[in-house]
Design an enzyme around this catalytic site. Sequence first.
Site, PDB file in Angstrom:
ATOM      1  N   THR A   1       0.075  -1.605  13.189  1.00 16.11           N
ATOM      2  CA  THR A   1      -0.497  -1.738  14.548  1.00 16.11           C
ATOM      3  C   THR A   1       0.644  -1.801  15.689  1.00 16.11           C
ATOM      4  O   THR A   1       0.099  -2.115  16.887  1.00 16.11           O
ATOM      5  CB  THR A   1      -1.523  -2.785  14.402  1.00 16.11           C
TER       6      THR A   1
ATOM      7  N   ILE B   1       0.712  -1.088  -0.022  1.00 21.02           N
ATOM      8  CA  ILE B   1       0.170  -0.038  -0.017  1.00 21.02           C
ATOM      9  C   ILE B   1       0.827   1.276   0.128  1.00 21.02           C
ATOM     10  O   ILE B   1       0.232   2.475  -0.260  1.00 21.02           O
ATOM     11  CB  ILE B   1      -0.915   0.026   1.225  1.00 21.02           C
TER      12      ILE B   1
ATOM     13  N   ASP C   1      -9.559   3.728  18.698  1.00 22.88           N
ATOM     14  CA  ASP C   1      -9.780   4.509  19.965  1.00 22.88           C
ATOM     15  C   ASP C   1      -8.599   5.257  20.267  1.00 22.88           C
ATOM     16  O   ASP C   1      -8.557   6.115  20.988  1.00 22.88           O
ATOM     17  CB  ASP C   1     -10.304   3.511  21.009  1.00 22.88           C
TER      18      ASP C   1
ATOM     19  N   TYR D   1       1.380   5.840  17.198  1.00 16.94           N
ATOM     20  CA  TYR D   1       0.279   5.179  16.348  1.00 16.94           C
ATOM     21  C   TYR D   1      -0.918   5.893  16.101  1.00 16.94           C
ATOM     22  O   TYR D   1      -1.423   6.003  15.053  1.00 16.94           O
ATOM     23  CB  TYR D   1       0.123   3.928  17.067  1.00 16.94           C
TER      24      TYR D   1
END
Length: 294
Positions: free
Chosen positions: A62, A37, A102, A125
């Site tokens: 992640t 990507i 979140d 992150y």
Amino acid sequence: MRVLVTGANGQLGQDVVQCFRVSGHEVEGLGRAKLDITDLDQCFDVMSKSRPEAVIHCAAYTAVDAAESDAEGAYLVNAIGTRNIALAAEKVGAKLIYISTDYVFNGNADRPYSEYDPTDPKTVYGQSKLAGEQMVRDFCSKWFIVRTSWVFGLNGSNFVKTMLRLGEEKPVLQVVHDQKGSPTYTVDLARFLLQLLPTEKYGIYHASNSGSCTWYEFTGAIFEEAREQIGLTITAKLEPCTTAQFPRPAPRPAFSVMDHLAIRINQLQDLPHWRDGLKQFMVDIKKDPDLYLR
């Protein structure tokens, strides 16, 4: 519908591919080996050949702690990679679902965060995922941003599998009791995406399993369900501890419960309670014990 899934070999990506295929969609799942990507030209080339009607963008950086010392890597994947997917999806007229987190909030709230609350990420992150959200909003005309939390699934490593292993190995297990959030079973999240995608109810959504708990409470429930559903022998004595006792490079949000306001006002079906998701996870593991090892 022709659906392209990025990050198809990941924990969520595998369940998204499976869920959409079972529901009759024509799905192309691409992992890193088939779609980088971060390569804009490759993204354009893949999209122009596949001509998807929708793209579910699960690929992401992640590693929360690693990102603190690898900001360039995190932004390359989560921001620039998402820009590339957004541009390529828009060029072929595809809808785009971007999976966010979140961690775009600061974790200091005393009530669940709604989709319309201001963001304030405190980790690299979270900042890089928020940058990805902005790329989607800037370069796509038909988009869904879906923020989720505390994800666990049948494939790959996650908190639930780690606790099951440690519960069998350790005499005592300390788990933090001052971080509160909502665990999310990837199958439940995939089913929500299946419901959302055919609509034109574009925008930001908070989609976790409903309800909330601390990591300590979650671990206690994991042990209970493991004993009941799969007969696992848990030997560890579970003890609460504080976040300060286990410092990490990236600060963890003390409170990351998200309000599902957009789901309610768009009259969509909410995700099940996290305890129901956990129970179903155990039932699914029992059907295929090899998943416990993957």
